[in-house]
Design a protein around this motif. Structure first.
Motif, PDB file in Angstrom:
ATOM      1  N   VAL A 281       0.876  -1.173   0.000  1.00  0.00           N
ATOM      2  CA  VAL A 281       0.000   0.000   0.000  1.00  0.00           C
ATOM      3  C   VAL A 281       0.910   1.219   0.000  1.00  0.00           C
ATOM      4  N   THR A 282       0.600   2.207  -0.842  1.00  0.00           N
ATOM      5  CA  THR A 282       1.424   3.416  -0.904  1.00  0.00           C
ATOM      6  C   THR A 282       0.554   4.647  -0.670  1.00  0.00           C
ATOM      7  N   GLU A 283       1.031   5.530   0.206  1.00  0.00           N
ATOM      8  CA  GLU A 283       0.351   6.795   0.480  1.00  0.00           C
ATOM      9  C   GLU A 283       1.292   7.947   0.132  1.00  0.00           C
ATOM     10  N   PHE A 284       0.705   9.079  -0.259  1.00  0.00           N
ATOM     11  CA  PHE A 284       1.490  10.223  -0.725  1.00  0.00           C
ATOM     12  C   PHE A 284       1.100  11.480   0.044  1.00  0.00           C
ATOM     13  N   VAL A 285       2.057  12.393   0.180  1.00  0.00           N
ATOM     14  CA  VAL A 285       1.770  13.680   0.802  1.00  0.00           C
ATOM     15  C   VAL A 285       2.748  14.719   0.258  1.00  0.00           C
ATOM     16  N   GLN A 286       2.237  15.925  -0.028  1.00  0.00           N
ATOM     17  CA  GLN A 286       3.087  17.045  -0.424  1.00  0.00           C
ATOM     18  C   GLN A 286       3.434  17.866   0.814  1.00  0.00           C
ATOM     19  N   VAL A 287       4.666  18.319   0.884  1.00  0.00           N
ATOM     20  CA  VAL A 287       5.144  18.989   2.084  1.00  0.00           C
ATOM     21  C   VAL A 287       5.879  20.284   1.724  1.00  0.00           C
TER      22      VAL A 287
ATOM     23  N   VAL B  88      16.954  13.016  -6.345  1.00  0.00           N
ATOM     24  CA  VAL B  88      18.253  13.369  -6.950  1.00  0.00           C
ATOM     25  C   VAL B  88      18.222  13.201  -8.463  1.00  0.00           C
ATOM     26  N   PHE B  89      17.233  12.468  -8.981  1.00  0.00           N
ATOM     27  CA  PHE B  89      17.102  12.278 -10.431  1.00  0.00           C
ATOM     28  C   PHE B  89      16.058  13.228 -11.025  1.00  0.00           C
ATOM     29  N   GLY B  90      15.558  14.166 -10.200  1.00  0.00           N
ATOM     30  CA  GLY B  90      14.561  15.099 -10.691  1.00  0.00           C
ATOM     31  C   GLY B  90      13.163  14.517 -10.722  1.00  0.00           C
ATOM     32  N   VAL B  91      12.953  13.400 -10.028  1.00  0.00           N
ATOM     33  CA  VAL B  91      11.652  12.722 -10.012  1.00  0.00           C
ATOM     34  C   VAL B  91      10.855  13.201  -8.802  1.00  0.00           C
ATOM     35  N   ASP B  92       9.564  13.481  -9.017  1.00  0.00           N
ATOM     36  CA  ASP B  92       8.729  13.992  -7.929  1.00  0.00           C
ATOM     37  C   ASP B  92       8.402  12.916  -6.904  1.00  0.00           C
ATOM     38  N   THR B  93       8.044  11.737  -7.368  1.00  0.00           N
ATOM     39  CA  THR B  93       7.741  10.646  -6.439  1.00  0.00           C
ATOM     40  C   THR B  93       7.584   9.356  -7.222  1.00  0.00           C
ATOM     41  N   GLY B  94       7.229   8.296  -6.524  1.00  0.00           N
ATOM     42  CA  GLY B  94       7.032   6.998  -7.163  1.00  0.00           C
ATOM     43  C   GLY B  94       6.383   6.057  -6.170  1.00  0.00           C
ATOM     44  N   THR B  95       6.199   4.816  -6.581  1.00  0.00           N
ATOM     45  CA  THR B  95       5.658   3.792  -5.694  1.00  0.00           C
ATOM     46  C   THR B  95       6.789   2.824  -5.371  1.00  0.00           C
ATOM     47  N   PRO B  96       7.526   3.063  -4.292  1.00  0.00           N
ATOM     48  CA  PRO B  96       8.687   2.213  -3.992  1.00  0.00           C
ATOM     49  C   PRO B  96       8.265   0.815  -3.565  1.00  0.00           C
TER      50      PRO B  96
ATOM     51  N   LEU C  69       5.077   6.780   1.005  1.00  0.00           N
ATOM     52  CA  LEU C  69       5.384   5.708   1.947  1.00  0.00           C
ATOM     53  C   LEU C  69       4.672   4.431   1.527  1.00  0.00           C
ATOM     54  N   SER C  70       5.462   3.407   1.181  1.00  0.00           N
ATOM     55  CA  SER C  70       4.899   2.084   0.905  1.00  0.00           C
ATOM     56  C   SER C  70       5.068   1.226   2.145  1.00  0.00           C
ATOM     57  N   PHE C  71       4.050   0.413   2.461  1.00  0.00           N
ATOM     58  CA  PHE C  71       4.154  -0.455   3.628  1.00  0.00           C
ATOM     59  C   PHE C  71       3.447  -1.779   3.389  1.00  0.00           C
ATOM     60  N   ASP C  72       3.840  -2.765   4.163  1.00  0.00           N
ATOM     61  CA  ASP C  72       3.284  -4.118   4.082  1.00  0.00           C
ATOM     62  C   ASP C  72       1.962  -4.119   4.840  1.00  0.00           C
TER      63      ASP C  72
ATOM     64  N   ALA D  91       8.338  -1.143   5.697  1.00  0.00           N
ATOM     65  CA  ALA D  91       8.071   0.175   5.129  1.00  0.00           C
ATOM     66  C   ALA D  91       9.271   0.700   4.365  1.00  0.00           C
ATOM     67  N   ILE D  92       8.975   1.550   3.363  1.00  0.00           N
ATOM     68  CA  ILE D  92      10.007   2.250   2.606  1.00  0.00           C
ATOM     69  C   ILE D  92       9.475   3.623   2.241  1.00  0.00           C
ATOM     70  N   LEU D  93      10.292   4.647   2.444  1.00  0.00           N
ATOM     71  CA  LEU D  93       9.900   6.037   2.189  1.00  0.00           C
ATOM     72  C   LEU D  93      10.637   6.568   0.970  1.00  0.00           C
ATOM     73  N   ALA D  94       9.891   7.108   0.001  1.00  0.00           N
ATOM     74  CA  ALA D  94      10.494   7.746  -1.174  1.00  0.00           C
ATOM     75  C   ALA D  94      10.492   9.255  -0.971  1.00  0.00           C
ATOM     76  N   PHE D  95      11.644   9.871  -1.170  1.00  0.00           N
ATOM     77  CA  PHE D  95      11.834  11.320  -1.018  1.00  0.00           C
ATOM     78  C   PHE D  95      11.995  11.912  -2.409  1.00  0.00           C
ATOM     79  N   GLY D  96      11.021  12.748  -2.830  1.00  0.00           N
ATOM     80  CA  GLY D  96      11.034  13.287  -4.176  1.00  0.00           C
ATOM     81  C   GLY D  96      11.813  14.587  -4.306  1.00  0.00           C
ATOM     82  N   ALA D  97      11.843  15.115  -5.528  1.00  0.00           N
ATOM     83  CA  ALA D  97      12.581  16.343  -5.810  1.00  0.00           C
ATOM     84  C   ALA D  97      11.958  17.530  -5.072  1.00  0.00           C
ATOM     85  N   VAL D  98      12.789  18.452  -4.634  1.00  0.00           N
ATOM     86  CA  VAL D  98      12.325  19.677  -3.988  1.00  0.00           C
ATOM     87  C   VAL D  98      12.205  20.751  -5.065  1.00  0.00           C
ATOM     88  N   ARG D  99      10.990  21.281  -5.229  1.00  0.00           N
ATOM     89  CA  ARG D  99      10.740  22.263  -6.284  1.00  0.00           C
ATOM     90  C   ARG D  99      10.109  23.525  -5.698  1.00  0.00           C
TER      91      ARG D  99
END
Length: 475
Positions: free
Chosen positions: A270-276, A398-406, A442-445, A414-422
């Motif tokens: 399951v993956t959840e997203f949030v803009q910060v 670091v690759f200019g990617v906003d986010t993804g489903t890790p 954030l993807s989690f089992d 759990a695994i947390l994906a940190f996207g590009a800062v814009r």
């Protein structure tokens, strides 16, 4: 007539990574006819987890290299044989010599194969890693077989031999992997450096002293080499109109593929997203850099604060730092957080982890993170650093990617994906103004982390990055 007893000792591919079955020979540092000494590194191999240098556990002359560079060899297979010279004597006394040689081979219980980056391996694996065959021969130097040389080309000879190069048989200068990497980046031949470390080991200080003795104009080139080093090796890319390019699936890439397939089809993701709004965090990063309060040589980056925020959130919600035990039908909540950092290296994606990261201060975490990333870029991460992870961060920004489903690292919850800062238009204090914004995923089992727990952890990380001062009050 004078004779000499020689023993042919065979060194087998050891298990350098806790149960791995094979390794690829990346490069040979010796060739048939070379003299080697106990502990001398003879080759570098790559397993599914890391690149490791292998030292030979005895003295002698290289008899044969059984595999060329690039070959994948099963653990336990002989990769090199070495002729070990015995005592010379009169011809009649040579007959009983083989019987005396056998006990000599057994009288080595203290001999341990030590792999670079690891402690000594105990038990009987050392005895299994080599086999002794005794032969009697006239004491005449044996020339290296001409046909064997092309199979394992030796490194090019240095232009100017240094005092270290005078070791019999051209012994490779002693230096740890990070020092070898630094020497390569600086363009320094290790054989031209005078060692000052224990037992003739070359240190970083030796390299800097050697570099200082060279011409000053070389410094800008050194700076560029250090920056570009991580990009030096890339996978072949098909060129339009040039036909297909086939890349063998092996080593780190093969292990990664197998792990990701197993994870995707075992754990319900399951993956959840949030803009910060991370404007304050970016200012805090700049402040830490300028003040140097974490240490002069400590690298400070937004990833450091993301890691600290995740660790703080886990401290508030420890149930997410868990593992699913299928055999026992239990959820195991881990006692410490081993924080994995996904690292893209020339050999593929690896996830080394910082042991007990949750107990570290911000300064200690920064040091550990810097060492982890640098070692990974050099391809020298030991297998032990990639085992026992409990939660992971992947920095896709670091690759200019906003986010993804890790995809979860196998065995983790759990695994947390940190996207590009814009810089984006953002409502701040009732007005639309430009702010620094990132997206977290954030993807989690879902077997052991329900939506409430996952949402609370992600919300905490977001709140800490929006107001980094809370890292102190919440921690």
């Amino acid at each position: 007539m004078t004779t000499e007893v020689r023993s042919l000792r065979e060194f087998k591919m050891p298990d350098v990574g806790e149960g791995l079955t094979e390794a690829e020979i990346l490069s040979w540092y010796v060739k048939p006819g070379d003299t080697v000494t106990d502990g001398q590194v003879v080759c570098e191999v790559e397993t599914a987890k890391a690149a490791v240098e292998l030292p030979i556990p005895f003295n002698g002359v290289v008899e044969q290299l059984f595999f060329p560079e690039g070959a994948t060899v099963d653990v336990g297979t002989v990769i090199i044989s070495v002729a070990v010279a015995g005592e010379a004597g009169a011809a009649p006394a040579a007959a009983p010599a083989p019987a005396a040689a056998e006990p000599a081979a057994e009288a080595e219980p203290e001999r341990r194969e030590v792999l670079v980056g690891y402690g000594p391996r105990t038990g009987g694996s050392q005895r299994r890693a080599r086999r002794t065959t005794t032969v009697t021969a006239v004491a005449t130097p044996k020339p290296a077989p001409a046909a064997a040389a092309p199979a394992a080309p030796a490194p090019a000879a240095p232009a100017a031999p240094a005092p270290v190069a005078e070791v019999p048989g051209g012994q490779r200068p002693l230096a740890k992997p990070p020092v070898r990497k630094l020497a390569k980046d600086l363009g320094i031949d290790l054989r031209a450096v005078t060692p000052t470390g224990p037992d003739g080991v070359i240190t970083r200080e030796d390299l800097h002293a050697h570099a200082a003795a060279q011409a000053a104009p070389a410094a800008p080139a050194v700076e560029q080499a250090v920056v570009e080093a991580p990009e030096a090796v890339v996978a072949p890319v098909p060129v339009s109109g040039a036909g297909d390019v086939r890349v063998p699936i092996k080593g780190v890439r093969k292990a990664t593929a197998q792990a990701m397939v197993a994870s995707a089809f075992t754990a319900p993701h399951v993956t959840e997203f949030v803009q910060v709004d991370v404007t304050r965090t970016m200012k805090f990063v700049r402040k830490l850099k300028e003040s140097g309060e974490l240490g002069r040589d400590v690298r400070v980056s937004p990833l450091l604060l993301v890691a600290k925020a995740l660790l703080t959130a886990i401290k508030r919600h420890p149930e997410i730092n868990a593992q699913w035990d299928e055999a026992a039908q239990e959820i195991v909540v881990k006692g410490q957080v081993n924080l994995g950092i996904a690292a893209a290296t020339p050999r593929g994606l690896i996830v080394p982890n910082i042991k007990d990261a949750g107990s570290r201060t911000l300064s200690g975490l920064a040091v550990a993170l810097g060492e982890l990333v640098e070692t990974a870029r050099q391809g020298k991460t030991p297998p032990a650093d990639m085992q026992g992870g409990t939660v992971t961060i992947t920095n896709v920004g670091v690759f200019g990617v906003d986010t993804g489903t890790p995809i979860l690292n196998p065995g983790e919850a759990a695994i947390l994906a940190f996207g590009a800062v814009r810089e984006l238009p953002w409502v701040h204090k009732g007005k639309v103004v430009p702010r620094q914004v990132t997206t977290l995923a954030l993807s989690f089992d879902h077997r052991l982390v329900d939506g409430e727990l996952g949402s609370k952890v992600l919300a905490d990380v977001a709140a800490l990055l929006e107001h980094p001062k809370r890292l102190i009050t919440w921690g």
